[in-house]
Design an enzyme around this catalytic site. Structure first.
Site, PDB file in Angstrom:
ATOM      1  N   SER A  64       0.856  -1.049   0.005  1.00  0.00           N
ATOM      2  CA  SER A  64      -0.097  -0.080   0.034  1.00  0.00           C
ATOM      3  C   SER A  64       0.730   1.324  -0.096  1.00  0.00           C
ATOM      4  CB  SER A  64      -0.771  -0.127   1.165  1.00  0.00           C
ATOM      5  OG  SER A  64      -1.800   1.229   1.152  1.00  0.00           O
ATOM      6  N   ASP A 276      -3.247   6.240  -3.176  1.00  0.00           N
ATOM      7  CA  ASP A 276      -2.369   5.646  -2.349  1.00  0.00           C
ATOM      8  C   ASP A 276      -1.671   4.747  -3.420  1.00  0.00           C
ATOM      9  OD1 ASP A 276      -4.205   3.858  -1.971  1.00  0.00           O
ATOM     10  OD2 ASP A 276      -3.446   3.120  -0.083  1.00  0.00           O
ATOM     11  N   ASP A 278      -1.737   1.573  -3.716  1.00  0.00           N
ATOM     12  CA  ASP A 278      -2.449   0.288  -4.358  1.00  0.00           C
ATOM     13  C   ASP A 278      -3.658   1.009  -4.591  1.00  0.00           C
ATOM     14  OD1 ASP A 278      -2.969   0.540  -1.753  1.00  0.00           O
ATOM     15  OD2 ASP A 278      -3.471  -1.667  -1.405  1.00  0.00           O
ATOM     16  N   GLU A 368     -12.902   5.849   6.550  1.00  0.00           N
ATOM     17  CA  GLU A 368     -11.680   6.379   7.350  1.00  0.00           C
ATOM     18  C   GLU A 368     -11.353   7.746   7.157  1.00  0.00           C
ATOM     19  OE1 GLU A 368      -9.285   2.698   9.360  1.00  0.00           O
ATOM     20  OE2 GLU A 368      -8.805   2.940   7.383  1.00  0.00           O
ATOM     21  N   ALA A 369     -10.771   8.435   7.874  1.00  0.00           N
ATOM     22  CA  ALA A 369     -10.303   9.828   7.644  1.00  0.00           C
ATOM     23  C   ALA A 369      -9.154   9.808   6.622  1.00  0.00           C
ATOM     24  CB  ALA A 369      -9.816  10.599   9.056  1.00  0.00           C
ATOM     25  N   PRO A 496      -2.596   1.548  20.084  1.00  0.00           N
ATOM     26  CA  PRO A 496      -1.270   0.920  19.752  1.00  0.00           C
ATOM     27  C   PRO A 496      -1.446   0.701  18.203  1.00  0.00           C
ATOM     28  CG  PRO A 496      -2.521  -0.545  21.010  1.00  0.00           C
ATOM     29  CD  PRO A 496      -3.156   0.514  21.049  1.00  0.00           C
ATOM     30  N   GLY A 498      -1.304  -0.684  14.510  1.00  0.00           N
ATOM     31  CA  GLY A 498      -1.415  -2.206  14.044  1.00  0.00           C
ATOM     32  C   GLY A 498      -0.656  -2.434  12.840  1.00  0.00           C
ATOM     33  N   THR A 499       0.230  -1.328  12.522  1.00  0.00           N
ATOM     34  CA  THR A 499       1.129  -1.675  11.302  1.00  0.00           C
ATOM     35  C   THR A 499       2.822  -1.122  11.674  1.00  0.00           C
ATOM     36  OG1 THR A 499       0.744   0.726  10.425  1.00  0.00           O
ATOM     37  CG2 THR A 499      -0.645  -1.214   9.688  1.00  0.00           C
ATOM     38  N   ARG A 504       0.121   5.726  18.539  1.00  0.00           N
ATOM     39  CA  ARG A 504      -0.243   6.759  17.800  1.00  0.00           C
ATOM     40  C   ARG A 504      -1.144   7.495  19.022  1.00  0.00           C
ATOM     41  NH1 ARG A 504       1.558   5.802  13.083  1.00  0.00           N
ATOM     42  NH2 ARG A 504       1.229   4.079  12.054  1.00  0.00           N
TER      43      ARG A 504
HETATM   44  C1  16G Z   1      -4.046  -0.399   7.466  1.00  0.00           C
HETATM   45  C2  16G Z   1      -5.600  -0.385   7.284  1.00  0.00           C
HETATM   46  C3  16G Z   1      -6.229   0.748   7.388  1.00  0.00           C
HETATM   47  C4  16G Z   1      -5.845   1.511   8.846  1.00  0.00           C
HETATM   48  C5  16G Z   1      -4.494   1.715   8.922  1.00  0.00           C
HETATM   49  C6  16G Z   1      -4.059   1.934  10.498  1.00  0.00           C
HETATM   50  C7  16G Z   1      -6.681  -2.057   6.247  1.00  0.00           C
HETATM   51  C8  16G Z   1      -6.956  -2.694   4.697  1.00  0.00           C
HETATM   52  N1  16G Z   1      -5.983  -0.955   6.092  1.00  0.00           N
HETATM   53  O1  16G Z   1      -3.530   0.202   6.773  1.00  0.00           O
HETATM   54  O2  16G Z   1      -7.681   0.549   7.374  1.00  0.00           O
HETATM   55  O3  16G Z   1      -6.483   2.864   8.886  1.00  0.00           O
HETATM   56  O4  16G Z   1      -3.831   0.359   9.060  1.00  0.00           O
HETATM   57  O5  16G Z   1      -2.516   1.709  10.660  1.00  0.00           O
HETATM   58  O6  16G Z   1      -7.379  -2.611   7.022  1.00  0.00           O
HETATM   59  P1  16G Z   1      -1.948   1.769  12.152  1.00  0.00           P
HETATM   60  O7  16G Z   1      -2.717   0.613  12.963  1.00  0.00           O
HETATM   61  O8  16G Z   1      -0.722   1.918  12.035  1.00  0.00           O
HETATM   62  O9  16G Z   1      -2.354   3.478  12.750  1.00  0.00           O
HETATM   63 MG    MG Z   2      -3.922   1.227   0.240  1.00  0.00          MG
END
Ligand code: 16G
Ligand code: MG
Length: 572
Positions: A64, A276, A278, A368-369, A496, A498-499, A504
């Site tokens: 992404s 973005d 993708d 989502e924002a 926390p 997720g990525t 945050r």
């Molecule tokens: C991912 C999610 C997106 C979310 C973002 C939050 C999918 C396909 N994408 O990109 O929806 O806003 O994570 O990221 O679910 P964060 O947990 O790092 O703040």
């Molecule tokens: Mg994307």
């Protein structure tokens, strides 16, 4: 199971020692060189999932909006939804199994999920434009072949296109044809039908500048161009021929930095948008005559779509709702609830949560924002709308039903889709004769600030109430509550990521200075109470990145008024 093939192929895709990755919010994401064994194993898992549900499963290789050096992989369920949460755990187990345990883990998954290995399997594969994606998708195919199953490799596609293909395939073509031409034809036909009903034709309204983040969106938009009617003239920027993917451009960059992308020359009042990497997110923006940048994010996109749908759905017994996350700007929620009188629901961050909630309504708008979102129509609503198009005697009502029918076909209901969302937005603006400035003026965003803090273990933060309140560590929520009280119109929360390995922080308040101060104070509280790493966060002395022009009392063109431009008054 051909054990010899499994041994031979898994040896070709070895797992680096000590590496543990988790199937997170959007699948696996990491540096590309760490992912070969993961994608191979996700090929295996896609076959198991396909056998378990007797349907075609999708597998997309993309990271992404992450930097070009990263990559990722995620599975797509039969109707184009995200992988079912119960299988996320299997994905993580399979990804982290040592090579000699692979067979055992596969057998365990088959037992737990009642997978019959003798069944047929079918997998659709797609990938983005990253240099590493081609090789990784070859490794996916190795995984598929080890367990035996059919596959179709779509090659370069946007993430939402792959979701669309999977849904078409599993609904026997009811959702559309599972080909790129099928996708382009379906969307362009619905778009043309929609704007036929528009009476506006300003030259300025025709043009749209699109920043494609140097990603797949540019390729696919170029392919789609011949299908576009002359009412829309798109200008593609950041097409990947010169710069790196997502570097200083793209929807995530624009939203987070609250400034225009590089590589796109923007004249005052020109309508621009960014995809973005993708192409599953989109944000709009423009620069006013004083040179100030104005961001129109997912919240305002949801608002525009809701205004349009609400008007068309009036007098129908349909339940319509908007689904947001805690990141939604407070003024967007207020506008939707108080002015538009639409119920708003808040869920946890992540597409799957929004999608799931939106399915509860006849018409569920979710965004989502950050610009990821779509609209879901229930089967009942869709059937009734299609029936009205055929049977309704009243011209005005029939026209309104037709618009809704075309909206159903134009919006990609499987997942947020930048191309489809862009066409929806362009159609609504044309139908309502709205300029980008009028759209922006629906409400004024509350100044806000996003920060992140590194802590030893972000799992010490546990949240509740759709991530709006922290349950742990002890004392953190009380501290946030006390800080929020210091400022007007303020709100703050922590979660926390997720990525990424960070916590945050989001804060909003009446002025940018206050939003910045609140965000900083909350970040210090997180640092001290949740085991911050390194030096305490410093207050950023840089001036705010965005100019929030507070308009005293904006005269919003009423959606149903015919006094501005040429808004259609079509009502059901
Ligand atoms: C991912 C999610 C997106 C979310 C973002 C939050 C999918 C396909 N994408 O990109 O929806 O806003 O994570 O990221 O679910 P964060 O947990 O790092 O703040
Ligand atoms: Mg994307």
């Amino acid at each position: 199971m051909d054990l010899e093939a499994l041994r031979r192929y898994s040896a070709l895709h070895p797992k680096p020692a000590g590496l543990t990755l988790q199937y997170g919010t959007a699948g696996f994401r990491s540096r590309a060189e760490q992912l070969d064994h993961i994608v191979f194993r996700m090929g295996l898992l896609a076959i198991l999932r396909s056998k378990a549900v007797t349907a075609t499963i999708g597998i997309m290789v993309t990271a992404s909006h992450n930097p070009e050096e990263d990559n990722g992989v995620k599975l797509v369920d039969p109707l184009g939804e995200m992988l079912h949460p119960s299988w996320e755990e299997y994905a993580t187990q399979l990804a982290n199994a040592e090579e000699q345990e692979l067979q055992k883990v596969i057998t365990e998954i088959c037992q737990k999920a009642e997978v019959n290995l003798h069944k047929d399997a079918s997998v659709f594969i797609g990938r983005d434009t990253r240099p590493s994606s081609k090789k990784l998708s070859q490794s996916v195919i190795d995984g598929i072949q080890v367990l035996g199953g059919q596959y179709h490799d779509y090659g370069l596609v946007t993430t939402p296109q792959l979701h669309y293909m999977v849904c078409c395939q599993n609904t026997q073509g009811q959702y559309g044809k599972a080909t790129l031409e099928g996708y382009y034809e379906k969307l362009s036909k619905a778009f043309m039908e929609l704007i036929k009903q528009s009476h506006c034709s300003g030259e300025n309204q025709k043009h749209l500048k699109i920043d494609c983040a140097n990603g797949i969106g540019a390729l696919k938009l170029s392919e789609m161009k011949p299908y576009f009617p002359q009412e829309v003239v798109i200008h593609i920027y950041n097409d990947g021929t010169k710069e790196k993917l997502n570097h200083l451009c793209g929807a995530d960059f624009v939203k987070v930095q609250q400034k225009p992308p590089g590589g796109l020359d923007m004249k005052p009042n020109e309508r621009c948008c960014s995809f973005d990497g993708d192409a599953d997110r989109i944000v709009y923006y423009y620069k006013d005559t004083a040179g100030h940048f104005h961001l129109i994010d997912g919240d305002k996109i949801a608002t525009l779509i809701s205004i349009f749908l609400k008007e068309l759905l009036v007098k129908q017994d349909f339940k319509m709702a908007v689904v947001q996350t805690a990141y939604a700007n407070g003024n967007s929620t207020r506008y939707l609830q108080e002015t538009l009188k639409v119920p708003v629901h808040c869920v946890k961050t992540g597409v799957k949560h929004l999608h799931h909630k939106a399915q509860e309504f006849d018409v569920g708008v979710y965004f989502e924002a950050n610009g990821h979102g779509t609209v879901l129509f229930s089967k009942t609503a869709e059937t009734k709308i299609r029936q009205l198009v055929k049977e309704e005697k009243d011209d005005e009502k029939r026209e309104a039903a037709k618009m809704l029918e075309n909206m159903i076909d134009l919006i990609n209901q499987t997942v947020g889709d930048a191309v489809s969302d862009m066409l929806v937005i362009e159609a609504i603006l044309a139908l309502k004769g709205l300029t980008v400035q009028q759209w922006d003026a629906l409400y004024t965003d509350l100044p806000n600030r996003l920060l992140k803090v590194q802590v030893a273990d972000r799992r010490v933060i546990d949240t509740t109430d759709a991530e709006r309140r922290a349950l742990t560590p002890p004392g953190l929520q009380e501290k946030i509550d006390a800080l929020v009280k210091k400022y007007k119109l303020s709100r703050a929360f922590v979660r926390p990521s997720g990525t990424e390995d960070v916590v945050r922080i989001y804060a909003e308040a009446d002025t940018q200075e206050n939003a910045d101060a609140l965000a900083h104070e909350v970040s210090l509280a997180v640092f001290h109470l949740a085991g911050g790493k390194g030096a305490p966060p410093q207050r950023n002395s840089a001036p705010p990145l965005v100019h929030f022009h507070i308009v005293p009392e904006i005269q919003v063109p009423h959606p149903q008024s015919t006094g501005h431009g040429c808004m259609t008054g079509a009502l059901l």
